[in-house]
Design a protein around this motif. Structure first.
Motif, PDB file in Angstrom:
ATOM      1  N   LYS A 102      41.063  35.653  42.010  1.00 49.79           N
ATOM      2  CA  LYS A 102      40.293  35.415  40.727  1.00 49.79           C
ATOM      3  C   LYS A 102      38.759  35.312  40.897  1.00 49.79           C
ATOM      4  O   LYS A 102      38.032  35.652  40.135  1.00 49.79           O
ATOM      5  CB  LYS A 102      40.627  34.316  39.971  1.00 49.79           C
ATOM      6  N   ARG A 111      37.560  46.296  44.098  1.00 51.50           N
ATOM      7  CA  ARG A 111      37.654  47.510  43.206  1.00 51.50           C
ATOM      8  C   ARG A 111      36.691  48.499  43.776  1.00 51.50           C
ATOM      9  O   ARG A 111      36.781  49.931  43.608  1.00 51.50           O
ATOM     10  CB  ARG A 111      37.169  47.314  41.887  1.00 51.50           C
ATOM     11  N   ALA A 128      49.859  38.559  40.315  1.00 51.95           N
ATOM     12  CA  ALA A 128      49.346  39.390  38.999  1.00 51.95           C
ATOM     13  C   ALA A 128      48.019  39.141  38.679  1.00 51.95           C
ATOM     14  O   ALA A 128      47.392  39.063  37.546  1.00 51.95           O
ATOM     15  CB  ALA A 128      50.201  38.620  37.792  1.00 51.95           C
ATOM     16  N   SER A 129      47.182  38.705  39.880  1.00 52.76           N
ATOM     17  CA  SER A 129      45.710  38.461  39.543  1.00 52.76           C
ATOM     18  C   SER A 129      44.837  39.725  39.535  1.00 52.76           C
ATOM     19  O   SER A 129      45.087  40.931  39.951  1.00 52.76           O
ATOM     20  CB  SER A 129      45.482  37.580  41.080  1.00 52.76           C
ATOM     21  N   PRO A 130      43.760  39.330  39.211  1.00 55.10           N
ATOM     22  CA  PRO A 130      42.692  40.621  39.093  1.00 55.10           C
ATOM     23  C   PRO A 130      42.559  41.405  40.450  1.00 55.10           C
ATOM     24  O   PRO A 130      42.330  42.322  40.345  1.00 55.10           O
ATOM     25  CB  PRO A 130      41.458  39.847  38.621  1.00 55.10           C
ATOM     26  N   ALA A 132      44.584  41.718  42.500  1.00 53.91           N
ATOM     27  CA  ALA A 132      45.839  42.546  42.977  1.00 53.91           C
ATOM     28  C   ALA A 132      45.743  44.003  42.087  1.00 53.91           C
ATOM     29  O   ALA A 132      46.113  45.052  42.181  1.00 53.91           O
ATOM     30  CB  ALA A 132      47.157  42.019  42.479  1.00 53.91           C
ATOM     31  N   ASP A 133      44.927  43.852  40.745  1.00 52.72           N
ATOM     32  CA  ASP A 133      44.899  44.983  39.921  1.00 52.72           C
ATOM     33  C   ASP A 133      43.622  45.780  40.271  1.00 52.72           C
ATOM     34  O   ASP A 133      43.620  46.981  40.204  1.00 52.72           O
ATOM     35  CB  ASP A 133      44.544  44.178  38.383  1.00 52.72           C
ATOM     36  N   ALA A 134      42.868  45.316  41.322  1.00 50.35           N
ATOM     37  CA  ALA A 134      41.754  46.089  41.773  1.00 50.35           C
ATOM     38  C   ALA A 134      42.121  46.625  42.962  1.00 50.35           C
ATOM     39  O   ALA A 134      41.413  47.536  43.499  1.00 50.35           O
ATOM     40  CB  ALA A 134      40.350  45.172  41.895  1.00 50.35           C
ATOM     41  N   SER A 135      43.166  46.450  43.359  1.00 51.90           N
ATOM     42  CA  SER A 135      43.461  47.104  44.774  1.00 51.90           C
ATOM     43  C   SER A 135      44.862  48.037  44.831  1.00 51.90           C
ATOM     44  O   SER A 135      45.619  47.884  43.590  1.00 51.90           O
ATOM     45  CB  SER A 135      44.175  45.921  45.770  1.00 51.90           C
ATOM     46  N   THR A 138      49.257  45.207  47.071  1.00 52.76           N
ATOM     47  CA  THR A 138      49.304  43.920  46.962  1.00 52.76           C
ATOM     48  C   THR A 138      50.216  43.109  47.836  1.00 52.76           C
ATOM     49  O   THR A 138      51.571  43.639  47.716  1.00 52.76           O
ATOM     50  CB  THR A 138      49.423  43.312  45.589  1.00 52.76           C
TER      51      THR A 138
END
Length: 343
Positions: A102, A111, A128-130, A132-135, A138
């Motif tokens: 986070k 990112r 489900a963290s930010p 993970a979303d930026a990579s 995961t």
């Protein structure tokens, strides 16, 4: 102060089960990511992290450089989050490590690496963290809930996640086999006691921790935990660097904790430990080869890249006792929060 078992101690004792869960439930997903990384054939690996997670990256730096011959560089997260600079990361593999996933600066750098064409991999305890979303990929380190401010389970499972990645990337059967047996060694490591070291630390306000190679990463983590959980000033050095200036402040009775694994650096760490002990310091080393320094009991894991993890587990068990004895609650150190968000 807690009168019952601290949350930190409970979580240290949970480490072997957390590692077993990671190996049994997470290895196949990591293997697939390792295959993607190997296909990339990167010219180098970059890491992004802070705090304990950055110490994980220091261990993985040595592991990947020693095993794959790939240089590993640490990127300052502020390159993206504060300075907005663009790095030429196309074709590289970028590992971002954060137990919470986070922190805005770690997320921003990951990112930016993704946007630059890097194969980005997040190692986090929150899939489900930010971060993970930026990579692109995961790895869930599967430590389970970690409530104590002092990270223990997440440090170990993050490091092991990276070592599973390495074993699968290289196709290293010896490392794979040693990883499968690691939970039992870590269970034994939780039972190691270092009362002589605890006695030396008790009156101390400052000390050194030393290591070399992968064990230097553990020295860094130990120094942080002395400050974080016990309010003791500790400085970490490579055993090769401590004689280049820092040794000047070592006096009679000065505590020094040396971490040595069963690898090519063990003899040099023991030699420095003896050298400092001869100067009157109270020196402790996780090796049986020292002549003058006090040899601490330790667990060997059948693989030199895994030995540092057994050492840090034993250290975690000890430092919790030191904190409680000093009247400090290791679950809630002053001025600290479980999730640190930096820009």
């Amino acid at each position: 102060m807690p009168t019952e078992m601290t949350q930190m101690r409970r979580e240290v004792l949970e480490i072997p089960d957390a590692v077993e869960r990671l190996l049994s439930q997470g290895a196949s997903a990591i293997s697939a990511i390792a295959k993607a990384a190997a296909r990339t054939n990167p010219p180098f690996i970059a890491t992004v992290a802070r705090g304990s997670s950055d110490h994980v990256c220091a261990l993985l730096k040595y592991a990947f450089e020693l095993s794959l011959g790939l240089p590993v560089a640490s990127i300052g997260p502020s390159i993206a989050s504060i300075y907005g600079a663009e790095l030429r990361l196309d074709g590289a593999v970028t590992l971002s490590v954060s137990q919470s996933g986070k922190s805005p600066d770690i997320v921003a750098m990951s990112r930016a690496a993704t946007d630059a064409g890097s194969l980005t991999i997040a190692l986090t305890n929150d899939a489900a963290s930010p971060l993970a979303d930026a990579s692109l990929h995961t790895i869930d380190v599967q430590a389970g809930p970690e409530q104590s401010v002092a990270a223990t389970k997440t440090f170990v499972t993050s490091a092991i996640s990276g070592l599973i990645l390495l074993a699968e990337w290289k196709g290293d059967d010896a490392l794979r086999a040693a990883l499968r047996r690691l939970p039992d060694h870590l269970a034994n490591a939780t039972q190691i006691d270092w009362p002589s070291l605890q006695s030396a630390i008790d009156p101390a306000s400052s000390l050194f921790t030393l290591g070399r190679g992968p064990a230097w990463a553990i020295s860094n983590e130990a120094a942080l935990k002395f400050k974080e959980t016990c309010q003791i000033h500790a400085e970490s050095y490579s055993s090769a660097e401590v004689l280049h200036g820092p040794v000047s402040i070592v006096g009679t009775g000065f505590p020094v904790l040396c971490f040595a694994s069963a690898d090519a650096a063990e003899a040099s760490v023991a030699e420095v430990a003896d050298h400092l002990a001869e100067k009157g310091a109270q020196v402790f080393v996780t090796s049986d080869t020292a002549r003058v320094a006090t040899c601490l009991p330790h667990i060997r894991t059948e693989h030199p890249l895994l030995d540092p993890l057994a050492l840090i587990v034993s250290f975690y068990a000890m430092i919790e006792r030191v904190a409680v004895a000093r009247g400090v609650n290791p679950d809630a150190p002053r001025h600290l929060n479980k999730v640190t968000r930096t820009l």
